[in-house]
Structures are given as structure tokens and as C-alpha cells.
Design an enzyme around this catalytic site. Structure first.
Site, PDB file in Angstrom:
ATOM      1  CG  ASP A 221      36.853-108.564  59.353  1.00 58.04           C
ATOM      2  OD1 ASP A 221      38.017-108.710  58.944  1.00 58.04           O
ATOM      3  OD2 ASP A 221      36.366-107.469  59.650  1.00 58.04           O
ATOM      4  CG  HIS A 259      38.275 -95.728  52.900  1.00 60.17           C
ATOM      5  ND1 HIS A 259      38.187 -94.656  53.755  1.00 60.17           N
ATOM      6  CD2 HIS A 259      38.371 -96.831  53.693  1.00 60.17           C
ATOM      7  CE1 HIS A 259      38.226 -95.093  55.008  1.00 60.17           C
ATOM      8  NE2 HIS A 259      38.334 -96.398  54.993  1.00 60.17           N
TER       9      HIS A 259
END
Length: 354
Positions: A221, A259
Site C-alpha cells: 500500500d 472499483h
């Protein structure tokens, strides 16, 4: 002669149904508000720690409120089947859990409480007021129109909201990964290394490594996120930008990442994933598919559609995709084939191969 008021009669049963139905939209915020109230009062946790049905007086005493006010909240939540009542004696009843209310405990393994608290904050609700402006072509996206920054910028400026956001995403991750592990464990067969891209605090990859201890996990991340992730055996935390590179592994795991982005960004992310895996590797995507199992009974059918509206309100052109839309980004990123597995969650598992 007494006057008579003319009472208009509905012409059909459909009109009566419509009149009743419209109130669900007029007052649609009330179930969320009542559930949030129950979480904030700690009611699910109080019942969890009480082995027998709990009388109103005992519950009110534990919460620290009057019986009359608590009764009205509980009456509403029982109607919505959040909680239920059971007999204590011939003349009294007590409150007990349902499978739904157990998801609202703060410390439960499959708790969704923080997701309720996140989505019911003024910060997340306000952008929904800007949907019509967005449809009419407002260049400023709903979240930025309200907060003068995007969601990620807002989190950076508001540490408390950022912490709640991270806890809420971890809730979703725990539930989704458990459904993947239970529904299609074969997805992880033969894998020695898995990199979780956008893995946050490492909740997902930690669950995967615990279930399949032969796997070495990489939690990837942004640097400031990876640096705060708790240490865990079998997992390496790596900071970086998925648009620049993805750490090499047998498989890349992407859960609720793509998404958030438009097709162009999705294709770029997937290209970096393609570079990270060997020719016999794969990308494992855990995300919603709009219209999945269209001909079958699917308890989660409406969730993807509702989430798509939230994507308009909360992200920079993110969206939930149909299978055709998924297929397009896979092909454009250079992948040749994919398989889809449905699980007991609103997400599906899509395995994408070079």
C-alpha cells in the site's frame, strides 16, 4: 344538513401499494439512524455479554437511559428484525440477538458496525445530495463539491475519519476474505507468494496466510499506510504506488481496489500486476459484478447497484462493473482469459490469467 367530505378512493391495488411504498423512501434514513443509535449505545455488545433474554429495565440500566426512550428504539429495531424478544416469564419478555444484530457488535469476528458508523457520518452522506448535479454534467465530482477535496484528501486532513474509514474497510475485508476462503479455497492452491495490492492494515493478507500458512504474504500500500500496519509472521509490509510498480509474486490479490478507478486507471493498474506475476501466475480480483446470477436467486443482487451509487458520490469516477465491463479492462491490460467464482458475499472472485 351535515356536510360530507368527499373521500378519494384509489383506483387500484397498485396505487395503494405505491402510497405505502413511497414512505419507505421519504423515511428511508430512519433504519440507518436507529441502527447507528444502537451501536453507539452499545446495545449489541451488552446483549452479547448477557446469556439470557434481557429485560427492558436491565438493559436501560446498563445503557444508562430511561426505559421509555429505550423502548421506542427497541420497538423499531424489533420491527425491522434487528433484535428479537423472548419470554422471560409468563408476564415479561427480554431482548436477544438475531444473526443480523450480531454483525453490529463492536468486537465480533464478522462485525460490520464500523461500516454502519462510517456510511452514516455527515461527511459520507452529504455528497449524495449532489447526484443530480453530477448527472446534469457538473464537472466537480460530488465528494469534492462538498468537501473541496477527494475522499483520500479528506481522510488525510481528518485523522479521526481516516481511522474510522480504515476500520470500516477492515470489517469488509474480514467478511469477504472469510467468504473467499470458505467458498473457493482452491484459488490459493500452489501459490507460494501472494501480494495484496491496496491491502491497508494487512487484514486480508493476514487472514489468507493464517488459512494457508505455506504462503508468504506481501501487504502493499502507500508508504504511510504500509508503515502503520501491524507486524505479523509470514507477512512483509511494502510501501509504494501501484501505478508505478507492484511487488513480484505468484499471484496478485486485488480486493475492492479496481472499483475505485476509471477504466483507464484500472487498465494501468492491471498492466503493473501483469508485470509482477510469472507466466503461470494470476491476478485474483475480489469485487462486485453487477448483474451476476441474473437468473438465480441472489441475496446480494441489490448491493452492487447501491454501491455503484456510492461510488459516484465518494470516488473519482469509480464504478461497479458488469462482467462485460470487467472483460474489457482485462483484455486491454493484456490478459487472455479469466474465470469467475461466486461466493456468499456481494463480491465474486475473478481469476485473471496472462
Amino acid at each position: 344538513m351535515a356536510s360530507h367530505t368527499k373521500v378519494e378512493k384509489f383506483n387500484s391495488k397498485d396505487e395503494v401499494t405505491a402510497q405505502a411504498e413511497i414512505w419507505k423512501y421519504i423515511l428511508g434514513f430512519t433504519p440507518m439512524a436507529a441502527v447507528k443509535c444502537a451501536i453507539e449505545l452499545g446495545i449489541p455488545d451488552i446483549l452479547e455479554n448477557h446469556e439470557t433474554p434481557m429485560a427492558l429495565g436491565d438493559l436501560a440500566s446498563k445503557v444508562g437511559c430511561t426505559e421509555s426512550s429505550l423502548y421506542r428504539i427497541m420497538r423499531f429495531l424489533i420491527h425491522y428484525k434487528i433484535f428479537q424478544v423472548k419470554s422471560i416469564s409468563k408476564t415479561s419478555v427480554g431482548y436477544v440477538h438475531t444473526p443480523l444484530s450480531r454483525l453490529l457488535t463492536r468486537q465480533g469476528k464478522h462485525s460490520m458496525a464500523d461500516l454502519v458508523l462510517l456510511e452514516s457520518t455527515p461527511a459520507m452522506l452529504a455528497p449524495l445530495q449532489k447526484l443530480s448535479a453530477w448527472v446534469l454534467g457538473d464537472k466537480e465530482l460530488p465528494f469534492k463539491a462538498v468537501h473541496n477535496t477527494d475522499l483520500w484528501g479528506f481522510c488525510a486532513m481528518n485523522p479521526a475519519h481516516s481511522e474510522l474509514f480504515d476500520r470500516a474497510m477492515a470489517c469488509d475485508a474480514r467478511v469477504a476474505v472469510a467468504a473467499v476462503i470458505k467458498g473457493c479455497p482452491e484459488v490459493f492452491d500452489g501459490l507460494k507468494t501472494v501480494v495484496d495490492v491496496g491491502g491497508g492494515d494487512g487484514t486480508a493478507i493476514r487472514s489468507i496466510v493464517e488459512a494457508f500458512p505455506w504462503i508468504k504474504g506481501i501487504n502493499f500500500d502507500l508508504p504511510h499506510v504500509a508503515s502503520m500496519a501491524p507486524t505479523c509472521n509470514g507477512i512483509e509490509h511494502v510501501g509504494g504506488d501501484m501505478f508505478d510498480r507492484v511487488p513480484k509474486a505468484d499471484a496478485v490479490y486485488l480486493m475492492k481496489v479496481l472499483h475505485d478507478w476509471r477504466d483507464e486507471e484500472c487498465i494501468n493498474i492491471l498492466k503493473k500486476c501483469h508485470e509482477a506475476i510469472p507466466q503461470d501466475g494470476k491476478v485474483i480480483i475480489v469485487d462486485a459484478i453487477i448483474g451476476r446470477n441474473e437468473d438465480d436467486h441472489d441475496e446480494f443482487k441489490e448491493v452492487a447497484l447501491m454501491l455503484d451509487i456510492l461510488m459516484i458520490a465518494h470516488t473519482s469516477d469509480g464504478k461497479e462493473r458488469t462482467l462485460d465491463e470487467w472483460s474489457y479492462v482485462f483484455q486491454e491490460a493484456g490478459f487472455t482469459r479469466y474465470t469467475v467464482k461466486h461466493i456468499q458475499a456481494y463480491q465474486s472472485v475473478i481469476e485473471v490469467y496472462p
